[in-house]
Design an enzyme around this catalytic site. Sequence first.
Site, PDB file in Angstrom:
ATOM      1  N   GLN A   1     -15.098 -50.490 -14.766  1.00  0.00           N
ATOM      2  CA  GLN A   1     -15.600 -49.189 -14.354  1.00  0.00           C
ATOM      3  C   GLN A   1     -15.253 -48.944 -12.889  1.00  0.00           C
ATOM      4  OE1 GLN A   1     -17.722 -47.182 -12.700  1.00  0.00           O
ATOM      5  NE2 GLN A   1     -18.482 -45.700 -14.176  1.00  0.00           N
TER       6      GLN A   1
ATOM      7  N   HIS B   1     -16.459 -50.074 -18.544  1.00  0.00           N
ATOM      8  CA  HIS B   1     -16.553 -48.636 -18.820  1.00  0.00           C
ATOM      9  C   HIS B   1     -16.423 -48.393 -20.317  1.00  0.00           C
ATOM     10  CE1 HIS B   1     -15.344 -44.385 -17.205  1.00  0.00           C
ATOM     11  NE2 HIS B   1     -16.433 -44.366 -17.945  1.00  0.00           N
TER      12      HIS B   1
ATOM     13  N   TRP C   1     -27.563 -46.390 -20.646  1.00  0.00           N
ATOM     14  CA  TRP C   1     -26.256 -45.746 -20.752  1.00  0.00           C
ATOM     15  C   TRP C   1     -25.722 -45.780 -22.186  1.00  0.00           C
ATOM     16  CZ3 TRP C   1     -25.135 -42.334 -17.410  1.00  0.00           C
ATOM     17  CH2 TRP C   1     -25.539 -42.476 -16.079  1.00  0.00           C
TER      18      TRP C   1
ATOM     19  N   GLU D   1     -22.509 -47.481 -24.001  1.00  0.00           N
ATOM     20  CA  GLU D   1     -21.897 -48.268 -22.930  1.00  0.00           C
ATOM     21  C   GLU D   1     -22.757 -49.470 -22.563  1.00  0.00           C
ATOM     22  OE1 GLU D   1     -19.417 -46.668 -19.427  1.00  0.00           O
ATOM     23  OE2 GLU D   1     -21.431 -46.951 -18.570  1.00  0.00           O
TER      24      GLU D   1
ATOM     25  N   TRP E   1     -10.349 -39.615 -14.714  1.00  0.00           N
ATOM     26  CA  TRP E   1     -11.456 -38.819 -15.222  1.00  0.00           C
ATOM     27  C   TRP E   1     -11.181 -37.342 -14.978  1.00  0.00           C
ATOM     28  CZ3 TRP E   1     -16.785 -41.307 -13.651  1.00  0.00           C
ATOM     29  CH2 TRP E   1     -16.729 -42.692 -13.830  1.00  0.00           C
TER      30      TRP E   1
ATOM     31  N   ARG F   1     -22.602 -30.574 -22.513  1.00  0.00           N
ATOM     32  CA  ARG F   1     -23.710 -31.230 -23.215  1.00  0.00           C
ATOM     33  C   ARG F   1     -24.794 -30.262 -23.633  1.00  0.00           C
ATOM     34  NH1 ARG F   1     -24.409 -36.934 -19.796  1.00  0.00           N
ATOM     35  NH2 ARG F   1     -22.476 -37.888 -20.549  1.00  0.00           N
TER      36      ARG F   1
END
Length: 359
Positions: free
Chosen positions: A238, A271, A305, A308, A347, A356
């Site tokens: 990550q 990650h 998380w 993850e 990213w 979301r």
Amino acid sequence: MLSRGKTILTCITLFATVSLAVLMYFNRDWTLLWMYHDKSQEITILETQKEFWLPKWFSSRSQDAIVDKKPNTLQLDGWFHASARLDVSTSTYWSAPIVWDGTFKKSVLEDYYSKQKVTVGLTVFAIGKYLDKYLKTFLSSANNFFMVGHKVIFYVLVDDLSKMPWIELGPLRTFKVFQVNKESRWQDISMMRMKTIGDLIQSHIKYEVDFLFCMDVDQVFQGDYGLETLDESVAQLQAWFYKADKEDFTYERRPESTAYIPLMQGDYYYHGAVFGGTPLRVFNLTRECYEGIRRDKERNIEAVWHDESHLNKYYLRNKPTKLLSPEYCWDYKIGKSADIKNVKLSWMPKEYDVVRNNS
């Protein structure tokens, strides 16, 4: 009258031909499959997505049915040179390589895997607003940079087939598009992908690829993402935590969760946006992560998380055989870093308030 009879006969013949074609595209699970745009793109409605993941999915018979198709292992010292990057850590204490730009010999890898004639799979989920915002960019960049020159199957999982973007693929590349159910909460979408990937490995992937990567859709490829990433079990460091002390890792710290990792334990923070390996090893990962998620739900707890957290617990118990440096999944919000020489995947801007929101 004769003309009308010919018309009726033509219609009957056409109907029979279409019916036969549909029947020929039913697979052994009676899952409808048809072609999308061209012969390199398939769409499948997975009826199994409507079923609960029964305990028999975890049986030894199901696991044994997946054959590890990994080609003979290429010796590490033949392609990997840890000393080429003295400025960063290039090996774990269990002797797994940490791949950075400059540590591998591309020509050696190309020669080896070209003879092996490997096929690499890549799964990506695009559900709800993630489909509209990110999928086309992800697939277009993957077409340009992911395993160029080698056979690739993109397994695209969407909740709305009508929104699947049209992309002209390069040579040796195929889309297989699957319709999946949309969960009501984004957290459930994130966690249920472990179940769905496992189901897909069982029904399709185990027959079709030698290696498999699973990636989040809100990313974009920026450089060659190549053969140096292949191995039995591949984990991604990550970007925000690759230099952090393990006490600062955002593991799940509540003992009542199956993802729990005590404060002084842990190796790296991995990650969940990128993981991979052989179909068997990815199957094992998804199986154990989903079992942990299921048990947590029974206890009315959700890991900090989500999937993850369970992935990090899995890799603590089952060490990955290769780690990818943050160059393979970088966040430009971190700013400039002398360690990062060549970004392969980055990213995309996170707009969680938009993507979301299911309203």
